[in-house]
Every structure is written in structure tokens, then in C-alpha cells.
Motif scaffolding. Structure first.
Motif, PDB file in Angstrom:
ATOM      1  N   CYS A 274      38.727  26.285  62.788  1.00  0.00           N
ATOM      2  CA  CYS A 274      38.554  26.560  61.362  1.00  0.00           C
ATOM      3  C   CYS A 274      39.313  25.500  60.574  1.00  0.00           C
ATOM      4  CB  CYS A 274      39.060  27.959  61.025  1.00  0.00           C
ATOM      5  SG  CYS A 274      38.868  28.406  59.287  1.00  0.00           S
ATOM      6  N   LEU A 275      38.635  24.865  59.619  1.00  0.00           N
ATOM      7  CA  LEU A 275      39.263  23.880  58.746  1.00  0.00           C
ATOM      8  C   LEU A 275      39.800  24.593  57.513  1.00  0.00           C
ATOM      9  CD1 LEU A 275      36.589  21.032  58.924  1.00  0.00           C
ATOM     10  CD2 LEU A 275      38.734  21.174  60.177  1.00  0.00           C
ATOM     11  N   ALA A 276      41.116  24.502  57.277  1.00  0.00           N
ATOM     12  CA  ALA A 276      41.727  25.189  56.149  1.00  0.00           C
ATOM     13  C   ALA A 276      42.930  24.399  55.661  1.00  0.00           C
ATOM     14  CB  ALA A 276      42.146  26.607  56.539  1.00  0.00           C
ATOM     15  N   THR A 277      43.258  24.576  54.385  1.00  0.00           N
ATOM     16  CA  THR A 277      44.401  23.911  53.759  1.00  0.00           C
ATOM     17  C   THR A 277      45.547  24.913  53.592  1.00  0.00           C
ATOM     18  OG1 THR A 277      42.952  22.401  52.553  1.00  0.00           O
ATOM     19  CG2 THR A 277      45.204  22.645  51.723  1.00  0.00           C
ATOM     20  N   ILE A 278      46.753  24.497  53.989  1.00  0.00           N
ATOM     21  CA  ILE A 278      47.921  25.356  53.837  1.00  0.00           C
ATOM     22  C   ILE A 278      48.337  25.376  52.375  1.00  0.00           C
ATOM     23  CG2 ILE A 278      50.325  25.728  54.503  1.00  0.00           C
ATOM     24  CD1 ILE A 278      49.704  24.284  57.121  1.00  0.00           C
ATOM     25  N   ASP A 279      48.374  26.556  51.792  1.00  0.00           N
ATOM     26  CA  ASP A 279      48.728  26.722  50.387  1.00  0.00           C
ATOM     27  C   ASP A 279      50.183  27.114  50.211  1.00  0.00           C
ATOM     28  OD1 ASP A 279      48.347  27.166  47.561  1.00  0.00           O
ATOM     29  OD2 ASP A 279      48.316  29.304  47.999  1.00  0.00           O
TER      30      ASP A 279
END
Length: 436
Positions: A274-279
Motif C-alpha cells: 500500500c502506498l501511503a504518506t505518513i501524516d
């Protein structure tokens, strides 16, 4: 009865949330007619018989009884389990009897495993040729993990069966150790692998998992591996039918797609990319936990020692493991990822234990008190400089309350690591608003 003892192993009873309990010793036996049967010695008779057991030896057993109570994980065609009682007598036969087979296997196909997946019934054997070992191709000898940590408890191989499909085989504990020893001792890189009594499970796709009763054999060790190796020699094109890169390639899904998968019935374990950005890093939770060095399970605190609920070790060796909750997002959704174990090391570049050593430090801080510190919603102070290392003063007497403030008994000491120089007031306020 007279039989050859092919193998024996501990019979554990896994108690969820509690320590494992040994029920006794289980045995795989074969008689002169080639019939495989499972035997059992209760834990209360272990000391009487364990030293007498020797793999490959022939025994005579009298005054035993047969039980049909075993309904899960059968390793033999014979459903009755041969049980040793207080009246039983077990004696070795000094001369070998050629009429009793030295091995017998129950090799099944991919379709058989597919049909029996997750039924917890019969445990059969699998044979195929190796494609990957712990994710490594076999063009050169793979380096197998031998560290004393959780990774050394497992070996994962990708095994291509004669019918064509590639299947993940997870080897645990003694089976994993046996695989490593035999693999490293072989002069040439092994090609064919046979694993006995595997449990078919669905982890996104069909996988096979070793059990306490499992054994491993390579190339020329036993008849099924010899036959498979001969078949492979006459069918060399089979080895190129599957690209090893595609074997380990996980499907990439969005957060929404994973959420939809989770809601399906029946529930099943699966692995995706899964491609995701750490917020953000979620506050209010511990970023590590104290785990068992052997199995990585969270330890329970006993009166004087740490207890492992999985291993049953009452004096477990403790290590620190990551458990970090991250707020992440992609183009459509936001969710929480929990980063565990080695994934935390990949994120920070350091083991949890190393980070704790750097993190738990007492410093003398230069604090700036501004107007917003006197409002009820402001619960943080801005540190503009780390002056020097320090030690906390004794807890008595308590710290004095500054005139005009509502903050009492506040210790102006904090832990810091990695050269951090500020408590980010603005970001913490944003998190509070976001949680509202």
C-alpha cells in the motif's frame, strides 16, 4: 504390536493468552504391513519412556490401548491412536527387521491441499523444487539467518510443485533449524525439498505451514526426492516456467481497496502493498513494548520475573520491540498503520533498544514562557535550547508554584534524543483539534 519408530515430538497444548502446556510425546509408527499409526505417551509417563525412544529403532509394545479421540491434525491414515498406559511395556528389538519400512510418505498435490485448506484435519507431505529461500534466488547460495531472534525461528521457501503452481511453505522452529543445518551442510545448493505433515492455510493465497511433527528432506535423501529430482532432470524447462520475481510480488492496493477486503466474509489473513504518506505519529500510546526474545510476544510481569504467555517461559529474556501508531493517507482515504518490530527499524534506522538508550535522557532545558502558556488550552512549554545534561532533583520538597499560574507540581524535565531541541507546540495543538 511390533513397529518401527519413524519420528517423535512434543505434543503441546496452546492456550490462548496463557503459557503453552506439554501434553506428552507423540510418535509416528509403522508396522510390517506398512500401516502408519500415531502413538502417544502422556506427560506423566515422559520420564519413564523418553530416554528409550530412538528414531529408526524397532520396538515391541504390549498392553496398550487405542483411542479415537484425536480429531485434528492427523499424521497417519490409521485413525486410532496407540496410547501407552501404566500397564504397558515397551522394549527394543535388537535385530533390525527388513520387512518393516524405514520410511513412508503421504505426498499430496496442490489440488489436494487446496481442498483441505483450513480444515485442521489430515497433515500430508509436499515435495517440489525450490524457487526462493527467504526471498533469495538460488543462482548462488543464499545466506540464511542464524541470529538469536524471531527471524531465526522461521524459514520461508517458495516451492514449485510438479503441477506448476508455486506455493509458500513456512518452516518453524525445529523444522526451520533442520532446514538450515542440512542446507548449509550440502556441498551443492539443494534443488528438491520434501516437507512432511504440513498444514494448509489461506493467507491471502494457499500456504503450507510446518508443524511440530514436520521433517525436511533434500535431493538424494529419500525416495520421493530422488524421484522428483530424476523427473526434473528429464523436464528441465519446468524450472523456467515461473519468474522468481513474480513469485514474491505482492498486490498493491489503495487504503479503500484494503478496507473493502477487510469487510468481506469469511475473514482471512492476507498481505498487500500500500502506498501511503505518513501524516503524523499518534500520541497517547507507547511507541515500544517489552517482548520475549524468542517469540516476540509481549511479556507479562510476574512476581519476580517476566513471563511469556506463548513460550510458557517463566523467566523470559526481554527485548524492546517497536509498536508505533502512524496516521497515514493516500489520494482518497486516511487510516492508522501500526508499525511493529523490524518495520520500525526500517523506518528509523535503529533498533528499538538503541533508540531507548538515546531517548531516555535527562537534560537541562531553556524554557520560553509566552502569553499563550497562560491560557487553559495550552499544556506545553517551548524549549528553545538544551543547556546541558542533568539529573532530576529529589522529589521532596515539591516544586514551588510560580505566582499567577495555575500549573502546580510540574516537573520541568523531559526526555529527549537525537538532538531534538523543541517541543512542537503548534503541532500538538493541531493534533488535539484534529482528534476533536
Amino acid at each position: 504390536m511390533q513397529f518401527r519408530l519413524l519420528y517423535f515430538w512434543d505434543a503441546p497444548k496452546n492456550v490462548k493468552g496463557g503459557p503453552g502446556i506439554l501434553l506428552g510425546i507423540e510418535m509416528l509408527m509403522i508396522d510390517a504391513e506398512g500401516t502408519l499409526a500415531q502413538g502417544f505417551i502422556g506427560q506423566n509417563r515422559r520420564n519413564q519412556y523418553e530416554k528409550e525412544l530412538q528414531r529408526g529403532r524397532i520396538y515391541t509394545l504390549t498392553n496398550f490401548y487405542a483411542s479415537n479421540n484425536k480429531v485434528m491434525y492427523n499424521v497417519a491414515d490409521q485413525r486410532l491412536v496407540i496410547c501407552i498406559s501404566h500397564a504397558s511395556a515397551l522394549s527394543k528389538v535388537e535385530e533390525d527387521i527388513e520387512g518393516i519400512l524405514t520410511e513412508r510418505f503421504r505426498v499430496h498435490s496442490f489440488s489436494d491441499f487446496e481442498a483441505n485448506c483450513d480444515l485442521r484435519g489430515d497433515l500430508h507431505d509436499v515435495v517440489g523444487h525450490l524457487k526462493l529461500v527467504d526471498g533469495q534466488v538460488l543462482h548462488q547460495r543464499p545466506v540464511l539467518c542464524t541470529n538469536e531472534d524471531s527471524t531465526s525461528r522461521k524459514v520461508m521457501v517458495h516451492l514449485q510443485l510438479k503441477e506448476g503452481p508455486v506455493i509458500n511453505v513456512y518452516l518453524w522452529d525445529e523444522a526451520a533449524e533442520s532446514f538450515r543445518l542440512k542446507f548449509d551442510a550440502s556441498a551443492a545448493i539443494p534443488t528438491v525439498l520434501l516437507v512432511t505433515t504440513v498444514n494448509p492455510k489461506r493467507l491471502g493465497k494457499l500456504c503450507l505451514s510446518s508443524m511440530s511433527s514436520s521433517r525436511v528432506f533434500f535431493d538424494e535423501e529419500v525416495d520421493p526426492t530422488k524421484e522428483y529430482l530424476a523427473w526434473l532432470t528429464t523436464n528441465p524447462s519446468v524450472t523456467s516456467l515461473v519468474n522468481p520475481v513474480e513469485v514474491v510480488k505482492a498486490e498493491t492496493l489503495t487504503i479503500s481497496e484494503i478496507s473493502a477486503f477487510v469487510k468481506r466474509e469469511p475473514a482471512q489473513v492476507a498481505y498487500f502493498d500500500c502506498l501511503a504518506t505518513i501524516d503524523d505519529v499518534k500520541l497517547g500510546t507507547e511507541w515500544y513494548y517489552i517482548a520475549c526474545k524468542d517469540c516476540q510476544t509481549k511479556l507479562n510481569r510476574g512476581p519476580t520475573t517476566l513471563l511469556c504467555p506463548k513460550c510458557g517461559n517463566e523467566n523470559a529474556t526481554a527485548v524492546a520491540n517497536y509498536r508505533v501508531e502512524l496516521s497515514v493517507y493516500d489520494n482518497d482515504e486516511q487510516c492508522t498503520f501500526i508499525i511493529l518490530g523490524d518495520a520500525g527499524k526500517d523506518l528509523t534506522g535503529r533498533k528499538a533498544t538503541e533508540l531507548i538508550d538515546a531517548y531516555v535522557q535527562t537534560k537541562k532545558f531553556r524554557i520560553k514562557v509566552a502569553n499563550y502558556n497562560f491560557t487553559p488550552i495550552r499544556l506545553s512549554l517551548t524549549a528553545t535550547k538544551i543547556v546541558s545534561p542533568a539529573e532530576l532533583p529529589p522529589k521532596n520538597p515539591p516544586l514551588k508554584t510560580l505566582p499567577g499560574t495555575e500549573v502546580e507540581n510540574t516537573e520541568l524535565a523531559a526526555s529527549s534524543g537525537g538532538g531534538a531541541s523543541a517541543i512542537d507546540v503548534q503541532k500538538k495543538a493541531k493534533r488535539a483539534k484534529r482528534s476533536d
